[in-house]
Write an enzyme that holds these catalytic residues in place. Structure first.
Site, short mmCIF file in Angstrom:
data_model
loop_
_atom_site.label_atom_id
_atom_site.label_comp_id
_atom_site.label_asym_id
_atom_site.label_seq_id
_atom_site.Cartn_x
_atom_site.Cartn_y
_atom_site.Cartn_z
N HIS A 3 53.24 78.61 -9.43
CA HIS A 3 54.37 77.83 -8.90
C HIS A 3 55.43 77.70 -10.00
CE1 HIS A 3 56.73 74.91 -6.71
NE2 HIS A 3 56.66 74.07 -7.74
N ASP A 50 57.97 79.07 -2.04
CA ASP A 50 58.50 79.13 -3.40
C ASP A 50 57.44 79.46 -4.43
OD1 ASP A 50 57.16 76.78 -3.00
OD2 ASP A 50 58.58 75.52 -4.11
N ARG A 76 58.24 66.86 2.40
CA ARG A 76 58.64 67.18 3.76
C ARG A 76 57.73 68.22 4.42
NH1 ARG A 76 64.46 69.62 3.63
NH2 ARG A 76 64.81 67.91 2.17
N GLU A 91 46.67 66.71 -0.93
CA GLU A 91 45.64 67.75 -1.03
C GLU A 91 44.23 67.15 -0.98
OE1 GLU A 91 49.28 69.10 -3.36
OE2 GLU A 91 48.07 67.28 -3.15
N TYR A 94 62.71 75.34 4.75
CA TYR A 94 63.90 74.57 5.10
C TYR A 94 65.10 75.22 4.44
CZ TYR A 94 63.11 72.52 0.46
OH TYR A 94 62.90 72.35 -0.88
#
Length: 394
Positions: free
Chosen positions: A367, A240, A213, A339, A150
């Protein structure tokens, strides 16, 4: 005065004359003593006498002398050529003409040595051997990498970083990038420049009321895979996250469902949190997790900490699934439970999981929390106004 010419009759050419001299034929000039009877006796004497008689007849018929001489000597040479002279050993066996067997020298080979199946003298067969080994290897499984994205400040950076990594992965690989509402020109331009085979998909569902999202975007990708029956290993790679090339190579070893440890930087950025399986070789025997979620989640794994076979989505009979309902992520559960609720639809328990790499002893993706606020990058990734001048050139 009339003259009378007397010709000799061919029938009387051998008669004797008054002076006692006999007629000598031209062919007799070639014989010793003018008589063929003085020719050395051999097995072919009878044939030669018949040959001389035939030549005399030819002379009397009026043939030219030169032709008869050539024919005579040709026949003489032919007869002498086929006449055997001397002793010839007729006891000749076929083995006298065979080549000797060339056998390599004896080499002592141990039992654990490799068996040599082919030998090439003076030729480097390394490339040929590599080609034969490559032909025996099964073709690589296709990787289906799903990335929801996004518009935000680091979107271009994240997509370029992930795209350059996927470019290093061996094909076949397809990158499914999902955007909300519309496919932006900026994202499409980045995907084209990466050189990776991709599919740019749009999610039309509204994700404003969902904390994560990416749930609807991943479901859109799952619908795309199920509709087109893409065969491969599905991996949810958020843009990311940081990935190693080893991770993508290890995904091709997954048969049904594979999982691995995943590390993330805490919000305070002063410690790292580890989630994922504890393995004995490739068998999952436990989980790394924190105390808060220990009793709440069935499977303790991050969204980018597992991968599965795409045929589970559209071939339920192959995997013995009791229900044929589509496998999707749930938007009704709390954040952090997408998950485990999704994995419960794919496998029944840890016995159907595979830990990768063996032992699950390596961290292959991270992450990092990068706070960007609500700032959105300008349209087209370009600034409309010039930057303020902070230093003048003198």
């Amino acid at each position: 005065m009339a003259s009378i010419r007397r010709t000799l009759s061919p029938a009387n050419h051998d008669r004797s004359y008054q002076n006692g001299a006999g007629f000598s034929s031209p062919s007799q000039k070639f014989l010793p003593n003018g008589n063929s009877k003085h020719f050395p006796s051999s097995s072919s004497s009878t044939h030669l006498q018949l040959l001389f008689t035939a030549v005399n007849l030819v002379y009397r018929k009026g043939w030219r002398r030169s032709f008869c001489r050539c024919l005579f000597f040709f026949l003489i040479g032919f007869v002498f050529g086929i006449t055997p002279f001397g002793h010839i050993d007729s006891d000749i066996q076929a083995k006298d003409f065979t080549f000797p067997d060339l056998k390599p020298s004896h080499v002592n080979r141990q039992l654990d040595d490799e068996i040599v199946t082919s030998v090439s003298l003076g030729i480097n067969t390394r490339l040929q051997e590599q080609k034969e080994v490559t032909d025996l290897i099964e073709p690589l499984k296709q990787l289906i990498v799903v990335t929801p994205t996004y518009n935000r400040v680091f979107q271009a950076y994240f997509l370029n970083r992930l795209g350059q990594l996927l470019r290093l992965v061996k094909p076949p690989l397809v990158w499914i990038v999902v955007e909300e509402k519309a496919a932006s020109f900026e994202t499409a331009e980045i995907l084209r420049k990466t050189g990776v085979m991709y599919r740019h998909v749009v999610c039309m569902r509204n994700s404003s009321n969902v904390k994560d999202r990416g749930v609807h975007q991943r479901n859109t990708a799952l619908e795309h895979i199920e509709r087109h029956k893409l065969d491969g290993i599905v991996f949810f790679a958020d843009d990311d996250n940081v990935y190693t090339l080893e991770l993508f190579e290890s995904l091709r070893t997954v048969s049904r469902f594979g999982t691995w440890p995943f590390a993330m930087l805490a919000q305070s950025k002063n410690k790292a949190i580890l989630e994922g399986p504890v393995c004995n070789a490739s068998q999952v025997i436990g989980w790394h997790t924190n105390e808060k979620s220990k009793r709440l989640r069935r499977f303790h794994v991050d969204m980018s900490g597992f991968a599965f076979n795409s045929t589970i989505l559209w071939d339920s009979k192959r995997w013995g699934r009791p229900f044929s309902n589509p496998i999707r992520q749930l938007d009704t559960v709390k954040e952090g439970f997408q998950e485990t609720t999704f994995i419960e639809q794919v496998v029944e328990d840890e016995s159907q999981m595979e830990g990768i790499p063996p032992g699950c002893s390596r961290i292959m993706n991270w992450h990092l929390h990068l706070d960007t606020g609500n700032f959105e990058y300008p349209k087209g990734w370009l600034l409309e106004k010039n930057l303020e001048v902070t230093l003048h050139i003198k």
